[in-house]
Design a protein around this motif. Structure first.
Motif, PDB file in Angstrom:
ATOM      1  N   ARG A 204      34.601  35.257  37.233  1.00  0.00           N
ATOM      2  CA  ARG A 204      36.010  35.246  36.849  1.00  0.00           C
ATOM      3  C   ARG A 204      36.816  34.637  37.990  1.00  0.00           C
TER       4      ARG A 204
ATOM      5  N   ASN B  87      39.780  34.004  40.646  1.00  0.00           N
ATOM      6  CA  ASN B  87      40.717  34.906  41.317  1.00  0.00           C
ATOM      7  C   ASN B  87      42.095  34.730  40.711  1.00  0.00           C
ATOM      8  N   SER B  88      42.802  35.846  40.616  1.00  0.00           N
ATOM      9  CA  SER B  88      44.138  35.810  40.040  1.00  0.00           C
ATOM     10  C   SER B  88      44.942  36.992  40.562  1.00  0.00           C
TER      11      SER B  88
ATOM     12  N   ASN C 247      46.748  38.698  38.744  1.00  0.00           N
ATOM     13  CA  ASN C 247      46.730  39.666  37.645  1.00  0.00           C
ATOM     14  C   ASN C 247      45.478  40.546  37.650  1.00  0.00           C
ATOM     15  N   HIS C 248      44.442  40.151  38.383  1.00  0.00           N
ATOM     16  CA  HIS C 248      43.190  40.906  38.412  1.00  0.00           C
ATOM     17  C   HIS C 248      42.984  41.511  39.794  1.00  0.00           C
ATOM     18  N   LYS C 249      42.958  42.823  39.873  1.00  0.00           N
ATOM     19  CA  LYS C 249      42.749  43.484  41.153  1.00  0.00           C
ATOM     20  C   LYS C 249      41.276  43.557  41.524  1.00  0.00           C
ATOM     21  N   THR C 250      40.399  43.582  40.520  1.00  0.00           N
ATOM     22  CA  THR C 250      38.968  43.709  40.760  1.00  0.00           C
ATOM     23  C   THR C 250      38.343  42.335  40.961  1.00  0.00           C
ATOM     24  N   LYS C 251      37.564  42.206  42.034  1.00  0.00           N
ATOM     25  CA  LYS C 251      36.855  40.955  42.304  1.00  0.00           C
ATOM     26  C   LYS C 251      35.400  41.101  41.910  1.00  0.00           C
TER      27      LYS C 251
ATOM     28  N   HIS D 280      30.200  43.818  36.716  1.00  0.00           N
ATOM     29  CA  HIS D 280      30.819  44.012  38.021  1.00  0.00           C
ATOM     30  C   HIS D 280      29.678  43.868  39.020  1.00  0.00           C
TER      31      HIS D 280
ATOM     32  N   TYR E 168      35.732  31.233  31.242  1.00  0.00           N
ATOM     33  CA  TYR E 168      37.010  31.922  31.224  1.00  0.00           C
ATOM     34  C   TYR E 168      38.082  30.925  30.874  1.00  0.00           C
TER      35      TYR E 168
END
Length: 113
Positions: A65, A67-68, A70-74, A90, A112
């Motif tokens: 995915r 990086n953004s 809006n997304h806290k999880t890497k 994950h 994506y």
């Protein structure tokens, strides 16, 4: 990253897909045995193995995915498989967080938006 070190990695299974994470710290391979192996780019060493029990068909496509804000999880990736499943992983916990199954279909590409 050290491209010579990456090229020296050898897998026991045929590799169908290779992708780098957005930060360039990891790269993942989708293999004929259905497993996804994730390596550190700095060392070339296996860091994580994402596997599903009783899976024998190839993982044909993987995407990290992007990086953004809006997304806290890497360290999230999606993986397409010849058995018709799309799995959302994950990476650092080696957990499959979601699965979609397309009965009777093989999935060869995913991305994506």
């Amino acid at each position: 990253f050290n491209s010579k070190r990456i090229l020296a990695i050898s897998e026991k299974e045929d590799t169908y897909s290779v992708r780098f994470d957005p930060d360039g710290k990891l790269f993942a391979t989708g293999s004929a045995d259905g497993n996804i192996r994730v390596y550190g780019t700095a060392t070339g060493k296996l860091a994580y193995t994402l596997s599903t029990p009783n899976l024998s068909l190839p993982t044909t496509c993987i995407r990290f995915r992007p990086n953004s804000r809006n997304h806290k999880t890497k360290n999230i990736l999606i993986a397409a498989n010849s058995d018709g499943t799309l799995r959302h992983w994950h990476v650092t916990s080696e957990r499959c967080v979601h699965t979609i199954t397309e009965e009777g279909n093989q999935i060869y590409a995913v991305d994506y938006r």
